[in-house]
Design an enzyme around this catalytic site. Structure first.
Site, PDB file in Angstrom:
ATOM      1  N   ILE A   1      64.975   9.387  54.737  1.00 42.26           N
ATOM      2  CA  ILE A   1      65.719  10.640  54.628  1.00 42.26           C
ATOM      3  C   ILE A   1      66.491  10.950  55.907  1.00 42.26           C
ATOM      4  O   ILE A   1      65.896  11.096  56.967  1.00 42.26           O
ATOM      5  CB  ILE A   1      64.741  11.787  54.314  1.00 42.26           C
ATOM      6  CG1 ILE A   1      63.986  11.458  53.025  1.00 42.26           C
ATOM      7  CG2 ILE A   1      65.478  13.100  54.199  1.00 42.26           C
ATOM      8  CD1 ILE A   1      62.842  12.399  52.750  1.00 42.26           C
ATOM      9  N   PRO A   2      67.811  11.062  55.799  1.00 49.83           N
ATOM     10  CA  PRO A   2      68.665  11.334  56.971  1.00 49.83           C
ATOM     11  C   PRO A   2      68.613  12.791  57.391  1.00 49.83           C
ATOM     12  O   PRO A   2      69.604  13.505  57.293  1.00 49.83           O
ATOM     13  CB  PRO A   2      70.052  10.947  56.469  1.00 49.83           C
ATOM     14  CG  PRO A   2      70.018  11.208  54.996  1.00 49.83           C
ATOM     15  CD  PRO A   2      68.595  10.920  54.567  1.00 49.83           C
ATOM     16  N   CYS A   3      67.457  13.221  57.860  1.00 51.76           N
ATOM     17  CA  CYS A   3      67.294  14.636  58.202  1.00 51.76           C
ATOM     18  C   CYS A   3      68.117  15.026  59.426  1.00 51.76           C
ATOM     19  O   CYS A   3      68.300  16.202  59.708  1.00 51.76           O
ATOM     20  CB  CYS A   3      65.816  14.957  58.425  1.00 51.76           C
ATOM     21  SG  CYS A   3      64.955  13.756  59.419  1.00 51.76           S
ATOM     22  N   HIS A   4      68.645  14.036  60.143  1.00 52.09           N
ATOM     23  CA  HIS A   4      69.464  14.357  61.311  1.00 52.09           C
ATOM     24  C   HIS A   4      70.824  14.908  60.910  1.00 52.09           C
ATOM     25  O   HIS A   4      71.550  15.427  61.737  1.00 52.09           O
ATOM     26  CB  HIS A   4      69.640  13.108  62.174  1.00 52.09           C
ATOM     27  CG  HIS A   4      70.313  11.972  61.467  1.00 52.09           C
ATOM     28  ND1 HIS A   4      69.629  11.148  60.579  1.00 52.09           N
ATOM     29  CD2 HIS A   4      71.585  11.533  61.488  1.00 52.09           C
ATOM     30  CE1 HIS A   4      70.496  10.250  60.108  1.00 52.09           C
ATOM     31  NE2 HIS A   4      71.674  10.452  60.639  1.00 52.09           N
TER      32      HIS A   4
END
Length: 123
Positions: free
Chosen positions: A72-75
DNA sequence: GCAGTGACCTCGT
DNA sequence: AACGAGGCCACTG
């Protein structure tokens, strides 16, 4: 199947639609590379305009799980001002900024991205 | 089951 | 326009 552990973030595809966290992850996974969105946009898209805090909660759970963190690209999730408010929760304080820069995201300040240029709406 | 917490947002001064 | 306070939501002890 039996209820999954809720203390650990679960990959979206392995969770039911009823799980708020799973719904958040599903949206975050859709964020294209080089784009960013905000907690509020995600919350609004999920039908809960005031649940922006819960969105940040879900992402915090991801940070504590190495496997989910890779999926998951939470950035790519920032606050309304484009500030990287969650940068301290990453493996290193600069990891969030470095990943965004690597994707070509422009910064207007050391910890603030150019929302006008890279904002992505879930809709 | 109550109260506290937090990677936020919006509305009043 | 900038600052402060309140509110909403889901999770934890």
């Amino acid at each position: 199947m039996p209820d999954a552990p809720r203390s650990r973030p679960v990959h979206a595809s392995a969770s039911s639609d009823a799980d708020f966290y799973a719904r958040v992850y599903r949206v975050v996974e859709r964020i294209p590379e080089g784009r960013v969105t905000t907690y509020g946009r995600i919350a609004r898209h999920l039908g809960a305009p005031r649940a922006s805090r819960a969105v940040g909660w879900a992402l915090k759970a991801v940070a504590s799980d190495p496997v989910s963190a890779l999926e998951i690209p939470c950035h790519r999730v920032v606050n309304r001002e484009g500030r990287l408010t969650g940068r301290l929760h990453f493996v290193t304080p600069t990891a969030m900024e470095e990943r965004l820069r690597a994707e070509g995201v422009a910064f207007t300040a050391p910890d603030r991205v150019d929302l006008a240029a890279h904002l992505w709406d879930p809709a």
